[in-house]
Design an enzyme around this catalytic site. Structure first.
Site, PDB file in Angstrom:
ATOM      1  N   SER B 185      41.430  48.998  38.718  1.00 55.48           N
ATOM      2  CA  SER B 185      42.834  49.316  38.998  1.00 55.48           C
ATOM      3  C   SER B 185      43.245  50.711  38.560  1.00 55.48           C
ATOM      4  O   SER B 185      44.261  51.213  39.017  1.00 55.48           O
ATOM      5  CB  SER B 185      43.741  48.277  38.348  1.00 55.48           C
ATOM      6  OG  SER B 185      43.536  48.251  36.949  1.00 55.48           O
ATOM      7  N   HIS B 213      42.613  43.963  43.605  1.00 53.06           N
ATOM      8  CA  HIS B 213      42.941  45.187  44.353  1.00 53.06           C
ATOM      9  C   HIS B 213      42.098  45.346  45.622  1.00 53.06           C
ATOM     10  O   HIS B 213      42.272  46.304  46.352  1.00 53.06           O
ATOM     11  CB  HIS B 213      42.759  46.417  43.466  1.00 53.06           C
ATOM     12  CG  HIS B 213      43.752  46.496  42.357  1.00 53.06           C
ATOM     13  ND1 HIS B 213      44.975  47.111  42.497  1.00 53.06           N
ATOM     14  CD2 HIS B 213      43.722  46.007  41.092  1.00 53.06           C
ATOM     15  CE1 HIS B 213      45.648  47.016  41.361  1.00 53.06           C
ATOM     16  NE2 HIS B 213      44.912  46.350  40.493  1.00 53.06           N
ATOM     17  N   LYS B 244      49.707  42.117  45.417  1.00 54.13           N
ATOM     18  CA  LYS B 244      49.347  43.457  45.894  1.00 54.13           C
ATOM     19  C   LYS B 244      49.322  43.477  47.429  1.00 54.13           C
ATOM     20  O   LYS B 244      50.361  43.655  48.040  1.00 54.13           O
ATOM     21  CB  LYS B 244      48.051  43.885  45.226  1.00 54.13           C
ATOM     22  CG  LYS B 244      48.237  43.789  43.688  1.00 54.13           C
ATOM     23  CD  LYS B 244      47.101  44.268  42.874  1.00 54.13           C
ATOM     24  CE  LYS B 244      47.195  43.800  41.429  1.00 54.13           C
ATOM     25  NZ  LYS B 244      48.370  44.312  40.695  1.00 54.13           N
TER      26      LYS B 244
HETATM   27  C1  PLP Z   1      42.264  43.512  38.121  1.00 55.15           C
HETATM   28  C2  PLP Z   1      43.564  42.803  37.981  1.00 55.15           C
HETATM   29  N1  PLP Z   1      43.591  41.483  37.750  1.00 55.15           N
HETATM   30  C3  PLP Z   1      44.752  40.826  37.620  1.00 55.15           C
HETATM   31  C4  PLP Z   1      45.968  41.467  37.706  1.00 55.15           C
HETATM   32  C5  PLP Z   1      47.223  40.685  37.482  1.00 55.15           C
HETATM   33  O1  PLP Z   1      47.848  40.395  38.660  1.00 55.15           O
HETATM   34  P1  PLP Z   1      49.383  40.005  38.742  1.00 55.15           P
HETATM   35  O2  PLP Z   1      50.162  41.265  38.692  1.00 55.15           O
HETATM   36  O3  PLP Z   1      49.482  39.299  40.032  1.00 55.15           O
HETATM   37  O4  PLP Z   1      49.711  39.116  37.588  1.00 55.15           O
HETATM   38  C6  PLP Z   1      45.981  42.837  37.976  1.00 55.15           C
HETATM   39  C7  PLP Z   1      47.220  43.608  38.185  1.00 55.15           C
HETATM   40  O5  PLP Z   1      48.174  43.637  37.548  1.00 55.15           O
HETATM   41  C8  PLP Z   1      44.761  43.521  38.084  1.00 55.15           C
HETATM   42  O6  PLP Z   1      44.755  44.852  38.273  1.00 55.15           O
END
Ligand code: PLP
Lengths: 89, 404
Positions: B185, B213, B244
């Site tokens: 990310s 992502h 996303k």
């Molecule tokens: C790799 C990764 N996993 C999980 C998440 C968590 O996702 P969410 O924002 O839907 O809770 C994110 C982003 O915030 C992320 O970048």
């Protein structure tokens, strides 16, 4: 702990390796004793500590599970942990 | 004296960042008018840090589905599925996700963060071994803590390092769980999944890929990195998010695990939190349909990613190793990162300021993410602002023209 000269020697060497691993990760020279507080005295955050541990795993060819770090506060704690894990390995 | 005193070490750095201009951790939009435009202090800004990869937040079909669901089912479920039951939409979304991934089972969580917490802590526990990429997302690290498993990190995206550490574990490597991400990310780089699958198979470990992502972004069908690398059969668990490319909120797990239903009664982050509201489920279902039906969105996204990454690289900015919908520009130090971030905002470009320890290698970053909804003209605007500021602040070697 221990008190035997052999144990003290091992501790000394491990403390020195911890210092070298910290220097590699932090990119600066550090002075440590077994009483050095890792977070406070060395300004090491949780990520840097994990990176130092990774470095130490390679130096000692040893697995150091992160959950064991919960009780590590000083350089001495970390070196004791390593010496304990080495005996088991 | 107060309980927050232990965090006072953050006081000076935070105040310092705030003193430089806008508080990057509390940006307040007065309006968001499209997937790529917002209003801030009466000024129009281009949104370049939203993870809204397919631009579906304003998709008319998704909005309509969501509005219909809220009228029909109400605003919330007011409880967890474990205690209050499942609405038809939750089950339908799980069926759709399982079918999309070609897996037997799917399970929906309230956020992607909770999906990682719930899945990882359900799969491994005390005495099990969890193997993490060093640059894992916070949700994966928090999951590791919740699980109480023994955690070993390997060097970021390095299959040889992974192999070395598993070898070192001896008999314990077998049955351990390796966790990697599709697209990382912060820098937008992807995991060398083929090589990692080879290691996992040799060592008898399990593999979980977080496609947060990369879902809707990579692969012909948009299933993510595992699809793109042709290794889906060897990935045991896929986790993802609706926040996303699907433009809503929520998380999921898909797998072929036989005892899948047991996860629903052991996973605390699934059991003890309210389930997603019907409106969110409905827009997500529609967004998944759009993702499946319209591969043109992915083509456009990639073209936009190429335009931004190539443009920044050609100017001489330090960017990630390859074009990706996430493009991070590495800043020399935090002060410059904060200055640039503020100047970009002043000039109508909103992106993310990312500072250590949330970034790899302790480097401050200006993190951007493009959307299929960006126009080529918007990206050109962003590039010209970057160039002008890069020269003004001495980040680019080329001297400013005398006339400028
Ligand atoms: C790799 C990764 N996993 C999980 C998440 C968590 O996702 P969410 O924002 O839907 O809770 C994110 C982003 O915030 C992320 O970048």
């Amino acid at each position: 702990m221990g008190g035997s000269p052999m144990v003290e020697l091992a501790t000394d060497l491990t403390v020195r390796e911890v210092a070298r691993a910290a220097e590699t990760v932090l990119g600066r020279s550090v002075q440590v004793t077994p009483d050095t507080d890792i977070a406070r005295d060395l300004a090491v955050d949780s990520l840097a500590l994990m990176n130092i541990v990774m470095e130490l795993e390679d130096r000692f060819d040893l697995s150091i599970p992160l959950d064991r770090l919960a009780t590590v506060q000083t350089v001495g704690d970390l070196s004791d942990l390593i010496n304990k894990l080495r005996v088991k390995a | 004296m107060g309980l927050l005193d232990k965090h006072l070490g953050y006081r000076a750095p935070l105040d310092g960042i705030r003193a430089a201009g806008v508080d990057p951790f509390a940006v307040r939009f007065d309006a968001v008018t499209s997937p790529t435009e917002g209003e801030l202090d009466g000024k129009q800004v281009i949104l370049l840090g939203t993870n809204n990869y397919l631009g579906l937040t304003f998709d008319p079909d998704c909005i309509e589905a969501s509005a219909e669901a809220v009228r029909k089912w109400g605003t919330g479920t007011t409880g967890s599925r474990f205690a209050n039951g499942t609405f038809a939409g939750h089950a339908e979304l799980e069926t759709s996700l399982a079918r999309f991934y070609g897996r037997k089972n799917a399970m929906v969580f309230t956020t992607g963060y909770q999906a990682n917490l719930g899945v990882i802590s359900g799969l491994v526990g005390r005495g099990d071994h969890l193997i993490l990429d060093a640059d894992s997302h916070a949700s994966i690290y928090d999951a590791a803590r919740l699980s109480q498993a023994e955690v070993i990190r390997f060097r970021h995206n390095d299959p040889e390092d992974l192999y070395k550490r598993l070898r070192r574990m001896g008999d314990q490597a077998k049955g351990s769980l390796i966790v990697v991400e599709g697209i990382y990310s912060m820098m937008g780089d992807v995991a060398p999944l083929k090589e990692m699958v080879a290691v996992k198979k040799e060592m008898g470990a399990y593999l979980l890929v977080d496609e947060a992502h990369s879902m809707g972004v990579l692969g012909d069908k948009g299933r993510g990195l595992a699809e793109m690398c042709g290794v889906e059969e060897d990935v045991d668990y896929i986790v993802g998010t609706f926040s996303k490319s699907l433009g809503a909120v929520g998380g999921f797990l898909v797998s072929d695990e036989d005892n899948f239903d047991l996860l629903r009664i052991v996973s605390r982050p699934y059991m003890f939190t309210a389930s997603l509201p019907p409106a969110v489920i409905a827009s997500t279902l529609m967004a998944l349909k759009r993702l499946e039906a319209d591969s043109g969105l992915r083509v456009q996204l990639q073209a936009n990613a190429d335009q931004l990454w190539n443009g920044l690289r050609d100017m001489g900015f330090a960017v990630g190793p390859h074009a990706s919908p996430i493009t991070a520009v590495v800043m020399p130090d935090q002060a410059m990162a904060v200055t640039m971030w503020n100047a970009l905002l002043q000039n109508g470009v909103y992106l993310n300021l990312a500072i250590p320890p949330a970034t790899p290698d302790n480097r401050p970053l200006l993190r951007s993410s493009v959307s299929a909804a960006h126009t080529s003209a918007q990206i050109d605007t962003v590039l010209s602002v970057f160039e002008q500021l890069g020269q003004e602040f001495g980040l680019l070697k080329r001297p400013r023209r005398a006339s400028a």
